[in-house]
Design a protein around this motif. Sequence first.
Motif, mmCIF file in Angstrom:
data_model
loop_
_atom_site.group_PDB
_atom_site.id
_atom_site.type_symbol
_atom_site.label_atom_id
_atom_site.label_comp_id
_atom_site.label_asym_id
_atom_site.label_seq_id
_atom_site.Cartn_x
_atom_site.Cartn_y
_atom_site.Cartn_z
ATOM 1 N N ASP A 2 17.300 -19.615 94.760
ATOM 2 C CA ASP A 2 17.214 -20.377 94.635
ATOM 3 C C ASP A 2 17.657 -21.911 94.754
ATOM 4 O OD1 ASP A 2 18.883 -20.669 92.170
ATOM 5 O OD2 ASP A 2 17.423 -19.805 91.707
ATOM 6 N N THR A 10 12.571 -21.175 95.654
ATOM 7 C CA THR A 10 12.689 -19.988 96.102
ATOM 8 C C THR A 10 13.113 -20.390 97.466
ATOM 9 O OG1 THR A 10 11.614 -19.408 94.692
ATOM 10 C CG2 THR A 10 12.221 -17.853 96.364
ATOM 11 N N ASP A 64 8.561 -24.210 93.672
ATOM 12 C CA ASP A 64 7.760 -23.752 92.653
ATOM 13 C C ASP A 64 6.444 -24.574 92.598
ATOM 14 O OD1 ASP A 64 9.416 -21.990 92.508
ATOM 15 O OD2 ASP A 64 10.573 -22.399 90.467
ATOM 16 N N GLU A 82 12.665 -11.482 97.841
ATOM 17 C CA GLU A 82 12.673 -11.737 96.164
ATOM 18 C C GLU A 82 13.689 -11.126 95.879
ATOM 19 O OE1 GLU A 82 11.746 -13.327 92.286
ATOM 20 O OE2 GLU A 82 11.130 -14.432 94.429
#
Length: 581
Positions: A39, A56, A78, A581
């Motif tokens: 991130d 991210t 985000d 992720e």
Amino acid sequence: MNFEPEWHARIAAAASGSGFLVDDLHVLTCAHVVGDRPDATVSFLALGRDHAVPGTVVFRGPWRPGDGEGDVAVIRLDEAVPVAPARLAPLHGVDIFDGHDLAAFGFPSGYTATGQISYFHADPQPRLAGRACQTRALDRRGFVLREGYSGSAAYVTGSYEVIGMVISADRAGPNGSGSGVILPVDELNRQWPQLAERIPLGPFGAGPYRELRDILQDVDLPDAHTLRLSVFSGPDAPPIHRRPLPSVLAVVESVAVLTTHSKERVSELVVQLLREVAKRAPHRRNDLHDWTGRHGWGIDPAVTGGSSVDTVARQAWVVVRVASTGKSRRLHTLTIWTATGPEGELDELVLDSMEVSRAKVQSLVQEKLPLAYARIPRSCETIGVEFVLPRGLLGWDVENWVAKGDPVPLGWKGPVVVRDVDWFDSAAPHEIQKRARKLGEHPGTLDTTMRWLDCASTEPEPDRFTPWLWLDDTPVALGLAGRWAAEQHVHQAVASGVPALLWRRTACDPHPEPTTTCPGSRFHRDMAERLRSLRSDQLPGQIRKLRVESGLNDDPEHCGRHVTLLWDEPRRRPVQLGVAE
């Protein structure tokens, strides 16, 4: 101070650096700025010193310390930011703007709060290691490129068109050469192909520009440098380039972006130029005439409005790939992407090649789907799920799976299709791509495009099905019913490269009553009637409607029940992606 473009970004991750906004959710920067961090924090001076947006890292190129190759990263914010994104120059921008004054807005030591501008020139040739371009400071007494500029956009002063990204600078101190290195737009696009959806061409949008690149990619004219003379004469002609432009496409790009005329006049000039190209390249004449007819007299409003690519996309997909690890029949790798661009290409990586047992695939997919949905812009009207599966698993009832926290089956909420993982991963998918293009270009509806085989079909014979699939007039859309829906025939059809295949996962009674119509023939009749007036691209959406209808209908033989649609989108294939992720 006056920081004219608002898209300059300050990045806080593994290191402090710069970046630039390419749409309202994505920021480009260097891989060495984000390091191994998943991130980053991004801030824009235009939003105020204390306004920081978390993000991210959704892509990281194959960069290694000491190597500029692949030094590219993409951060997805985000939340969308109310900042106009950078305007990207065409792919040959570094050649077109050769000799023009360039600038970069960075955050070097002592200026991390306010930022500072460095001015330089870039040498388009020769490329360093075949990829990057070297820069030369305009005034070594001013602010030269140094630490803190990594990830900043290299843009043309005055017009602010971005021709590349700064990746490194001379570290020899205040008495150094003031030189640096940038990755030009074409290299940024090679590393992250999704960038192409954000690149317009003068008054033309990203879609028309992409089509034009495909048309001109194999056009090589020995006198390309004279093409401009066919549309320009007199004092309004732009200056001659210091170096010959490298291709016909580059000449067209220069006409589109280097003139000071109105957008309408630039559009006319490009049309005139392309007509001249068509005269000299007859093998592309029809394609060029078609392009100018569709795009030559109108301006894409998305270009002039400064909107991001997300405002263009209306159909999004979540792509779920399940592939055997080769270690065990029961062990698979699971990868999940989103696909939100107008061309449907793979976009962001949600889950990267996690090993999982076959029994756990469904629960893990259902757990990760909400995360994938959260990555898709709200402007997308529908979200489909595409399951890329091994051939033996194509019959999974994936349309009945649900996302975590949502009891509604996926096949009711949006289109759900399957694809064959061997074709998806193939290094040479020419056959299925050829048939998919043929299907997409077919002018008729599915009653003329789609061929059906059911229990009553006598041709072809089952043992001659495979060679039948390879005939010159083999259907590009095929429906299988009854005995023809057996797994063996499904696999044969998929292996041949049929891009659209529809079948029902229930068998017919091998000994039906003489007076009854078998379920397979009824399925063929009912489904063909419901599809007959549709175009091929409407097939996934119509199957979704029939699945919902079957849920409201007590008839166990309703044509929307237990149905699988294999649908291959040739543009949606894996590219090298980075951080998961």
